[in-house]
Scaffold this motif. Structure first.
Motif, PDB file in Angstrom:
ATOM      1  N   HIS A   5      44.716  25.754  43.239  1.00 32.37           N
ATOM      2  CA  HIS A   5      45.624  26.911  43.288  1.00 32.37           C
ATOM      3  C   HIS A   5      44.846  28.197  43.069  1.00 32.37           C
ATOM      4  O   HIS A   5      44.979  29.169  43.820  1.00 32.37           O
ATOM      5  CB  HIS A   5      46.689  26.724  42.217  1.00 32.37           C
ATOM      6  N   LEU A   6      43.991  28.225  42.024  1.00 32.64           N
ATOM      7  CA  LEU A   6      43.216  29.421  41.716  1.00 32.64           C
ATOM      8  C   LEU A   6      42.223  29.734  42.826  1.00 32.64           C
ATOM      9  O   LEU A   6      42.037  30.882  43.215  1.00 32.64           O
ATOM     10  CB  LEU A   6      42.479  29.230  40.386  1.00 32.64           C
ATOM     11  N   LEU A 310      44.434  36.685  33.289  1.00 31.23           N
ATOM     12  CA  LEU A 310      43.990  36.000  34.502  1.00 31.23           C
ATOM     13  C   LEU A 310      45.137  35.239  35.148  1.00 31.23           C
ATOM     14  O   LEU A 310      45.240  35.158  36.373  1.00 31.23           O
ATOM     15  CB  LEU A 310      42.838  35.042  34.162  1.00 31.23           C
ATOM     16  N   TRP A 311      46.014  34.669  34.314  1.00 31.47           N
ATOM     17  CA  TRP A 311      47.177  33.955  34.837  1.00 31.47           C
ATOM     18  C   TRP A 311      48.082  34.906  35.606  1.00 31.47           C
ATOM     19  O   TRP A 311      48.580  34.573  36.681  1.00 31.47           O
ATOM     20  CB  TRP A 311      47.930  33.276  33.704  1.00 31.47           C
ATOM     21  N   LEU A 312      48.305  36.099  35.050  1.00 29.50           N
ATOM     22  CA  LEU A 312      49.137  37.089  35.743  1.00 29.50           C
ATOM     23  C   LEU A 312      48.459  37.573  37.016  1.00 29.50           C
ATOM     24  O   LEU A 312      49.106  37.747  38.054  1.00 29.50           O
ATOM     25  CB  LEU A 312      49.412  38.273  34.812  1.00 29.50           C
ATOM     26  N   ALA A 313      47.147  37.800  36.937  1.00 26.66           N
ATOM     27  CA  ALA A 313      46.409  38.279  38.104  1.00 26.66           C
ATOM     28  C   ALA A 313      46.440  37.263  39.235  1.00 26.66           C
ATOM     29  O   ALA A 313      46.366  37.632  40.415  1.00 26.66           O
ATOM     30  CB  ALA A 313      44.965  38.586  37.718  1.00 26.66           C
ATOM     31  N   ARG A 322      45.102  41.941  43.927  1.00 29.59           N
ATOM     32  CA  ARG A 322      44.233  40.875  43.436  1.00 29.59           C
ATOM     33  C   ARG A 322      42.919  41.438  42.900  1.00 29.59           C
ATOM     34  O   ARG A 322      42.451  41.067  41.825  1.00 29.59           O
ATOM     35  CB  ARG A 322      43.976  39.882  44.572  1.00 29.59           C
ATOM     36  N   LEU A 323      42.326  42.357  43.663  1.00 31.32           N
ATOM     37  CA  LEU A 323      41.049  42.951  43.239  1.00 31.32           C
ATOM     38  C   LEU A 323      41.215  43.783  41.976  1.00 31.32           C
ATOM     39  O   LEU A 323      40.398  43.706  41.049  1.00 31.32           O
ATOM     40  CB  LEU A 323      40.476  43.814  44.366  1.00 31.32           C
ATOM     41  N   LEU A 324      42.269  44.596  41.930  1.00 30.16           N
ATOM     42  CA  LEU A 324      42.474  45.473  40.781  1.00 30.16           C
ATOM     43  C   LEU A 324      42.813  44.672  39.525  1.00 30.16           C
ATOM     44  O   LEU A 324      42.271  44.940  38.445  1.00 30.16           O
ATOM     45  CB  LEU A 324      43.588  46.473  41.087  1.00 30.16           C
ATOM     46  N   ILE A 329      41.278  42.812  33.867  1.00 30.26           N
ATOM     47  CA  ILE A 329      41.195  41.836  32.783  1.00 30.26           C
ATOM     48  C   ILE A 329      39.750  41.414  32.511  1.00 30.26           C
ATOM     49  O   ILE A 329      39.367  41.187  31.352  1.00 30.26           O
ATOM     50  CB  ILE A 329      42.095  40.609  33.085  1.00 30.26           C
ATOM     51  N   LEU A 330      38.917  41.319  33.545  1.00 27.08           N
ATOM     52  CA  LEU A 330      37.522  40.940  33.320  1.00 27.08           C
ATOM     53  C   LEU A 330      36.743  42.081  32.664  1.00 27.08           C
ATOM     54  O   LEU A 330      35.837  41.834  31.869  1.00 27.08           O
ATOM     55  CB  LEU A 330      36.869  40.530  34.638  1.00 27.08           C
TER      56      LEU A 330
END
Length: 386
Positions: A5-6, A310-313, A322-324, A329-330
């Motif tokens: 999925h990820l 990361l889960w929300l992203a 997706r990029l933002l 978070i990173l």
């Protein structure tokens, strides 16, 4: 299943969240576009920060009240930004970037000087703020907006444009001088480029070029910045000068042992041996008073926040979101890693505060604005066609 999925999500394939097919009533949190789990963890982190700040500030309640007020403003800003759609942030990107650049130029021309650096703008009778903090969001926002309209993975021409977009604010920030913030702004934008599908060959080439540029960077560093690097390599070379900060911070952390000396009972911090104890070195106060257990609990909280982010992203359903979201978070993770690394002596001291724990207003507002955008990306996701 979760790994597949990820992988599909970050490569750009649409992944529709599970749907039972039965319409359900939205909860209050969904209607106001706030993720309750992430909000709860952020409030817990802020509470822990205020607790440690009271001790680190020499038990000055006015400092805690000021920080609490800033947290309140930051939370309001987060809630407001969460209401806007991802398309709105895409449209705002050039404006935010342009305003940020203009303010950096204003700092260069008539900024307020403090502790030997010109980093602040002052609105008389209203506020004093640091425009470079804004660029931690504006630069990745602009880079993500640019790349989202281009073919991915990015071509060399697009990478050249991104390099210019990054270099303009970074050079202005570095001349303030503020090496820590310039590196963080660079890392936030580079994360966007890497998530866009940059090939490993180009990444390795960029790392080689960066290594080759180190002598040039060293020659253009200020004397105090060079001394920080030398102190990192050998703190004992100047124990009463440039090595004092690192030696006192590691001593404070080590003296806390497993359980710590107790809240308000630290010696290195309460007797003022530890410099910058309420800002960059505040985790040393926590380590001394709450020990290894306290530090591990704080780290666990940071890990949970990053994991939730990361889960929300993962549910961002367009390239820009997706990029933002990934960058936001990173980059938060990098802030934590760099601060703890410099305080514990495994990284040079570059003046990076501990997120939502160190004393500071502009950084707190910027961080919470990022989380507001992250919540917006998750809340405004579109249902994909079957």
């Amino acid at each position: 299943m979760g790994i597949m999925h990820l992988t599909r999500r970050w490569r750009g394939y649409p992944v529709r969240p599970p749907d039972s097919g039965i319409a359900r009533r939205k909860s209050l949190w969904e209607r106001i576009h706030i993720d309750p789990w992430l909000l709860g963890m952020l409030l817990l982190l802020m509470g822990a920060g205020l607790l440690v700040l009271y001790s680190a500030s020499g038990q000055h309640i006015d400092v805690v009240i000021a920080q609490g007020t800033r947290f309140g403003v930051a939370l309001v800003g987060m809630a407001i930004l969460a209401q806007f759609s991802v398309v709105t942030f895409l449209r705002w990107a050039p404006l935010a970037y342009g305003v940020g650049l203009a303010m950096l130029v204003a700092v260069e021309l008539f900024g307020d000087v403090g502790m030997g650096a010109k980093r602040w703008l002052v609105i008389p009778g209203v506020m004093r703020f640091q425009p470079s903090e804004m660029m931690k969001l504006a630069v990745p926002l602009m880079v993500a907006a640019y790349l989202s309209r281009r073919q991915l993975p990015p071509r060399l021409r697009d990478l050249a444009v991104c390099a210019v977009l990054i270099a303009l604010p970074v050079v202005l920030i570095a001349t303030q001088p503020d090496l820590g913030t310039s590196l963080l702004v660079t890392s936030a934008a580079v994360i966007v480029i890497v998530l866009a599908g940059l090939s490993w060959k180009l990444i390795l080439f960029a790392m080689a070029m960066a290594g080759a540029a180190l002598p040039v960077l060293w020659m253009n560093m200020h004397n105090y910045q060079r001394q920080r690097v030398l102190t990192f390599l050998n703190p004992e070379s100047d124990p009463l000068g440039s090595g004092w900060n690192i030696m006192q911070s590691t001593t404070a952390i080590g003296s806390g042992g497993v359980w710590g000396k107790g809240w308000l009972d630290g010696t290195q911090s309460q007797l003022e041996f530890l410099p910058e104890r309420h800002t960059d070195f505040i985790i040393a106060v926590l380590g001394e008073e709450f020990g290894l257990v306290g530090m591990l609990l704080l780290l666990a909280l940071y890990v949970m926040i990053v994991s939730r982010g990361l889960w929300l992203a993962n549910y961002a359903q367009d390239t820009f979101g997706r990029l933002l979201a990934g960058s936001i978070i990173l980059t938060f993770f990098i802030y934590v890693f760099v601060n703890i690394g410099m305080v514990s002596g495994i990284l040079p001291v570059v003046g990076v505060p501990l997120p939502l724990v160190s004393y500071g207003g502009t950084s707190s507002v910027t961080l919470m604005a990022g989380f507001g955008i992250l919540m917006s990306i998750q809340a405004h996701r579109r249902l994909l066609p079957r």
